[in-house]
Scaffold this active site. Structure first.
Site, PDB file in Angstrom:
ATOM      1  N   HIS A 124      48.978  57.562  23.981  1.00  0.00           N
ATOM      2  CA  HIS A 124      49.288  56.349  24.746  1.00  0.00           C
ATOM      3  C   HIS A 124      49.702  55.250  23.758  1.00  0.00           C
ATOM      4  O   HIS A 124      48.852  54.632  23.113  1.00  0.00           O
ATOM      5  CB  HIS A 124      48.067  55.924  25.567  1.00  0.00           C
ATOM      6  CG  HIS A 124      48.386  54.981  26.681  1.00  0.00           C
ATOM      7  ND1 HIS A 124      47.847  55.096  27.942  1.00  0.00           N
ATOM      8  CD2 HIS A 124      49.206  53.904  26.726  1.00  0.00           C
ATOM      9  CE1 HIS A 124      48.314  54.114  28.714  1.00  0.00           C
ATOM     10  NE2 HIS A 124      49.145  53.372  27.983  1.00  0.00           N
ATOM     11  N   LEU A 125      51.005  55.047  23.676  1.00  0.00           N
ATOM     12  CA  LEU A 125      51.565  54.070  22.748  1.00  0.00           C
ATOM     13  C   LEU A 125      50.928  52.694  22.932  1.00  0.00           C
ATOM     14  O   LEU A 125      50.707  52.259  24.068  1.00  0.00           O
ATOM     15  CB  LEU A 125      53.070  53.956  22.997  1.00  0.00           C
ATOM     16  CG  LEU A 125      53.862  53.131  21.995  1.00  0.00           C
ATOM     17  CD1 LEU A 125      54.164  53.974  20.767  1.00  0.00           C
ATOM     18  CD2 LEU A 125      55.155  52.639  22.625  1.00  0.00           C
ATOM     19  N   HIS A 126      50.638  52.015  21.833  1.00  0.00           N
ATOM     20  CA  HIS A 126      50.137  50.643  21.915  1.00  0.00           C
ATOM     21  C   HIS A 126      50.512  49.882  20.657  1.00  0.00           C
ATOM     22  O   HIS A 126      50.566  50.436  19.572  1.00  0.00           O
ATOM     23  CB  HIS A 126      48.625  50.617  22.159  1.00  0.00           C
ATOM     24  CG  HIS A 126      47.823  51.434  21.195  1.00  0.00           C
ATOM     25  ND1 HIS A 126      47.737  52.815  21.270  1.00  0.00           N
ATOM     26  CD2 HIS A 126      47.077  51.078  20.132  1.00  0.00           C
ATOM     27  CE1 HIS A 126      46.962  53.261  20.299  1.00  0.00           C
ATOM     28  NE2 HIS A 126      46.552  52.233  19.580  1.00  0.00           N
ATOM     29  N   LEU A 127      50.769  48.603  20.858  1.00  0.00           N
ATOM     30  CA  LEU A 127      51.172  47.713  19.772  1.00  0.00           C
ATOM     31  C   LEU A 127      49.954  46.921  19.305  1.00  0.00           C
ATOM     32  O   LEU A 127      49.241  46.331  20.128  1.00  0.00           O
ATOM     33  CB  LEU A 127      52.259  46.768  20.289  1.00  0.00           C
ATOM     34  CG  LEU A 127      52.854  45.750  19.321  1.00  0.00           C
ATOM     35  CD1 LEU A 127      53.621  46.454  18.205  1.00  0.00           C
ATOM     36  CD2 LEU A 127      53.789  44.805  20.080  1.00  0.00           C
TER      37      LEU A 127
END
Ligand SMILES: [Zn+2]
Length: 179
Positions: A124-127
């Site tokens: 789950h991509l996150h910045l």
């Protein structure tokens, strides 16, 4: 090193959040997205049409925020443009809120894509948005001896909520991006 002891509870919480358990299955971003009534408990700062902005419970420095799209996807290229735009808009808004609230001297903004690049939750991509201060490379070894961070997580959540209200963040632009 003895300072690791104080960080152990945070790491335990963090690792628990990454591991499925009977009462908390799977990805914590997805779990948080599905439970808007528990935003305060989950330290979800902002909930927008396509994203969450949450406190990192295993912070690099106080005020370390994570910006995640609602979609459980691992790569930037998987995300539709409105989600990409919303993530960056939120990064700008979050930087503004942190600047107003705790006056960092700088920021790091980064993506760790896939496990080998350091992603704690690669599915789950996150910045990451990390406030920085001069000399804070010593932060973990000095301030971790105190209760500063554990106190500031809850306090800072409330402070950022108040700043958000005052500055009308996240920006109204996000509401207009739905199409
Ligand atoms: Zn997810």
């Amino acid at each position: 090193m003895k300072h690791n002891n104080l960080w152990a509870p945070w790491r335990i919480e963090y690792l628990k959040s990454l591991s499925p358990s009977p009462d908390d299955q799977g990805c914590f971003f997805c779990n948080y997205w599905a439970a808007p009534d528990r935003d305060r408990e989950h330290l979800v700062l902002w909930r927008t049409p396509r994203c969450l902005v949450i406190f990192n419970r295993f912070p690099y420095t106080a005020g370390h925020l994570l910006i995640a799209p609602a979609d459980h996807l691992p790569d930037l290229a998987d995300l539709p443009d409105p989600a990409l735009l919303e993530i960056m808009r939120l990064a700008a808004d979050a930087q503004k809120a942190l600047a107003e609230t705790i006056q960092p001297q700088g920021f790091n903004l980064g993506l760790n894509i896939h496990r080998c690049a350091g992603a704690g939750l690669p599915g789950h991509l996150h910045l990451h948005l990390v406030p920085r201060w001069d000399g804070d490379t010593n932060f973990l070894t000095t301030c971790a001896h105190t209760r500063l961070i554990s106190q500031s997580l809850d306090d800072l959540y409330d402070q950022l909520k108040e700043t958000s209200r005052q500055l009308n963040l996240p920006t109204a632009l996000i509401g207009r991006m739905d199409s």
